[in-house]
Design an enzyme around this catalytic site. Structure first.
Site, PDB file in Angstrom:
ATOM      1  N   TYR A 141      -8.318   4.588  11.665  1.00  0.00           N
ATOM      2  CA  TYR A 141      -7.800   5.905  11.316  1.00  0.00           C
ATOM      3  C   TYR A 141      -6.763   5.750  10.212  1.00  0.00           C
ATOM      4  O   TYR A 141      -5.851   4.924  10.314  1.00  0.00           O
ATOM      5  CB  TYR A 141      -7.160   6.568  12.533  1.00  0.00           C
ATOM      6  CG  TYR A 141      -6.550   7.920  12.262  1.00  0.00           C
ATOM      7  CD1 TYR A 141      -7.359   9.017  11.974  1.00  0.00           C
ATOM      8  CD2 TYR A 141      -5.174   8.106  12.286  1.00  0.00           C
ATOM      9  CE1 TYR A 141      -6.805  10.265  11.724  1.00  0.00           C
ATOM     10  CE2 TYR A 141      -4.617   9.342  12.038  1.00  0.00           C
ATOM     11  CZ  TYR A 141      -5.430  10.423  11.752  1.00  0.00           C
ATOM     12  OH  TYR A 141      -4.875  11.647  11.503  1.00  0.00           O
ATOM     13  N   ASP A 236      -3.559  -0.835   5.637  1.00  0.00           N
ATOM     14  CA  ASP A 236      -2.874   0.276   6.293  1.00  0.00           C
ATOM     15  C   ASP A 236      -1.969  -0.286   7.387  1.00  0.00           C
ATOM     16  O   ASP A 236      -2.436  -0.706   8.447  1.00  0.00           O
ATOM     17  CB  ASP A 236      -3.903   1.248   6.869  1.00  0.00           C
ATOM     18  CG  ASP A 236      -3.268   2.491   7.469  1.00  0.00           C
ATOM     19  OD1 ASP A 236      -2.058   2.462   7.761  1.00  0.00           O
ATOM     20  OD2 ASP A 236      -3.987   3.487   7.674  1.00  0.00           O
ATOM     21  N   LYS A 268       5.818   5.543  10.278  1.00  0.00           N
ATOM     22  CA  LYS A 268       6.403   5.301  11.600  1.00  0.00           C
ATOM     23  C   LYS A 268       7.784   4.644  11.505  1.00  0.00           C
ATOM     24  O   LYS A 268       8.777   5.316  11.261  1.00  0.00           O
ATOM     25  CB  LYS A 268       5.461   4.444  12.445  1.00  0.00           C
ATOM     26  CG  LYS A 268       4.005   4.887  12.457  1.00  0.00           C
ATOM     27  CD  LYS A 268       3.741   6.041  13.362  1.00  0.00           C
ATOM     28  CE  LYS A 268       2.261   6.337  13.470  1.00  0.00           C
ATOM     29  NZ  LYS A 268       1.952   7.539  14.230  1.00  0.00           N
TER      30      LYS A 268
END
Length: 452
Positions: A141, A236, A268
């Site tokens: 994702y 990522d 994050k």
């Protein structure tokens, strides 16, 4: 006020009652707990119930919720102004902190979300190479940008179909989806589209189909293929960056194996719980971004001073002792989860990548990894799913009763079997003890679950 009444109100004014889908408890059932506060290792809902937290805001709360020094940094920044729409010293200081941890990053562009970071990375890769196609792995994702919300087609190296309403077939067709852990499929995609692939994008260690540790040499093989075919490798690390080590997953694997991506995305932890994300890489690539180059990206709130203050304070506080503690308590909790499920005879796999872990329900064969096209020596891997198809085939119906038993016992888990579990530096003996005490009943609930 109550969870039920407040969520009913939210459903009247927000689609599904939430601002991000997984929060709606759709895969576990029941009413989401409406949180009013969080501190340290705990969250408290509007009913006043405190729970040990294993969500950690989906990763950013590395130090624990509302760390006093992070809160103080945010308050001081807010007192100077909430947003300027102009350059600040703190932006460069945050970039310095990232570059010090990840030395292959020479320049950094700050954005607001992980989705925006990966969107920028993909646009930048296309702008640098002049090519249209991107290869991604099924189950990885990369945010909700149109080009990467694509499902895998039949076979390998097929161009994708849209994975969401509102994504056009033309947009999805610019993405090629291949199985994870299959180097041969990536090579076949390159061969099928010579000179047309701009980038390969991959989660450094997948954590959105449950956690899957990359096979040794897998990411390195992607690096070699990209170099061979003139494409960029986009790593990522929105989730793993500064979470699993001071230098993210690359710090655990890439530094040891001797490979580097062309671009890396962070989110994050880099924002410490505030909306900050980033894309970084070599200056020769990053300087294609406006205002130096022709690849346009902009954002009024990019580099927001209050958000940057939270990220900078978090990175400064996240020292070796923090990572050692998180690693230790993660191992204690994940081992206890496995022991509790074993005691009840529940077939499962605890999937680990650094301090991240998740649970998959079912039976898999341990042994030599089968990674097609990986020119490395055979290696042993623990029993567990290795790609998206295997993850989807698990006995996921055992998770909802497990989840609710933990919730009732005062432990908040991620409300999906496909999500990673997060420990923090604030998880002390008392918080870990609460989690361990809740596990036997949850394991019994999983054991007695019935397939719907």
């Amino acid at each position: 006020m109550s969870n039920e009444s407040d969520f009913a109100h939210a459903q009247r004014v927000l689609p599904g009652g939430v601002s991000s889908p997984v929060r709606a408890f759709g895969s576990v059932g029941g009413t989401p707990r409406m949180l009013r506060s969080a501190r340290g290792a705990y969250v408290t809902d509007v009913d006043g119930v405190e729970r040990a937290d294993l969500v950690a805001s989906w990763g950013p709360a590395l130090l624990g919720h509302a760390h006093p020094e992070v809160v103080a940094a945010v308050q001081e920044a807010a007192a100077r102004g909430l947003s300027f729409g102009a350059p600040t010293v703190a932006e460069a200081e945050l970039a310095d902190a990232v570059i010090a941890r990840v030395p292959f990053v020479e320049k950094l562009r700050l954005v607001s979300t992980g989705t925006e970071a990966t969107m920028t990375a993909v646009r930048l890769a296309r702008g640098v190479t002049g090519r249209p196609l991107v290869i991604k792995m099924a189950g990885c994702y990369h945010g909700h940008l149109d080009a990467l919300l694509a499902q895998a087609g039949s076979g390998v190296a097929n161009q994708a179909l849209p994975g969401s309403a509102g994504v056009t077939e033309a947009t999805a067709a610019e993405t090629i989806v291949v199985p994870y852990d299959d180097v041969a499929a990536v090579a076949a995609a390159f061969d099928a589209h010579p000179g047309r692939v701009a980038a390969v994008i991959v989660e450094a260690a997948p954590a959105n189909m449950g956690v899957i540790e990359p096979a040794p040499g897998y990411n390195a093989a992607l690096r070699r293929l990209c170099s061979q075919h003139g494409a960029l490798l986009v790593l990522d690390e929105v989730l793993t960056g500064f979470r699993v080590s001071a230098a993210g997953w690359w710090g655990l694997e890439g530094r040891r194996e001797g490979w580097e991506p062309d671009l890396v995305t962070f989110g994050k932890v880099v924002g410490g719980g505030m909306p900050v994300a980033a894309v970084g890489g070599r200056a020769s690539v990053m300087d294609h971004l406006a205002p130096l180059g022709p690849v346009y990206q902009a954002g009024t709130l990019s580099g927001n001073p209050v958000a940057v203050a939270a990220g900078l304070a978090t990175l400064r506080l996240a020292d070796a002792a923090v990572y050692a503690h998180v690693d230790r308590v993660s191992r204690v909790v994940s081992d206890a989860v496995s022991a509790a499920l074993d005691a009840e005879g529940v077939a499962h796999s605890v999937q680990r990548a650094g301090s991240l872990f998740s649970v998959a329900f079912g039976t898999w064969q341990a042994g030599a990894a089968d990674t097609p096209g990986l020119d490395a020596l055979p290696h042993d891997v623990p029993a567990g799913p290795r790609d998206y198809a295997q993850v989807q085939a698990q006995e996921g119906w055992r998770f909802p009763p497990f989840f609710h038993a933990m919730l009732d016992a005062g432990v908040a888990l991620p409300p999906s079997v496909f999500e990673a579990w997060f420990l923090t530096a604030a998880h002390d003996e008392e918080a870990v003890g609460r989690i361990l005490e809740a596990l036997p009943a949850a394991a019994r609930a999983a054991a007695t679950a019935t397939r719907p």
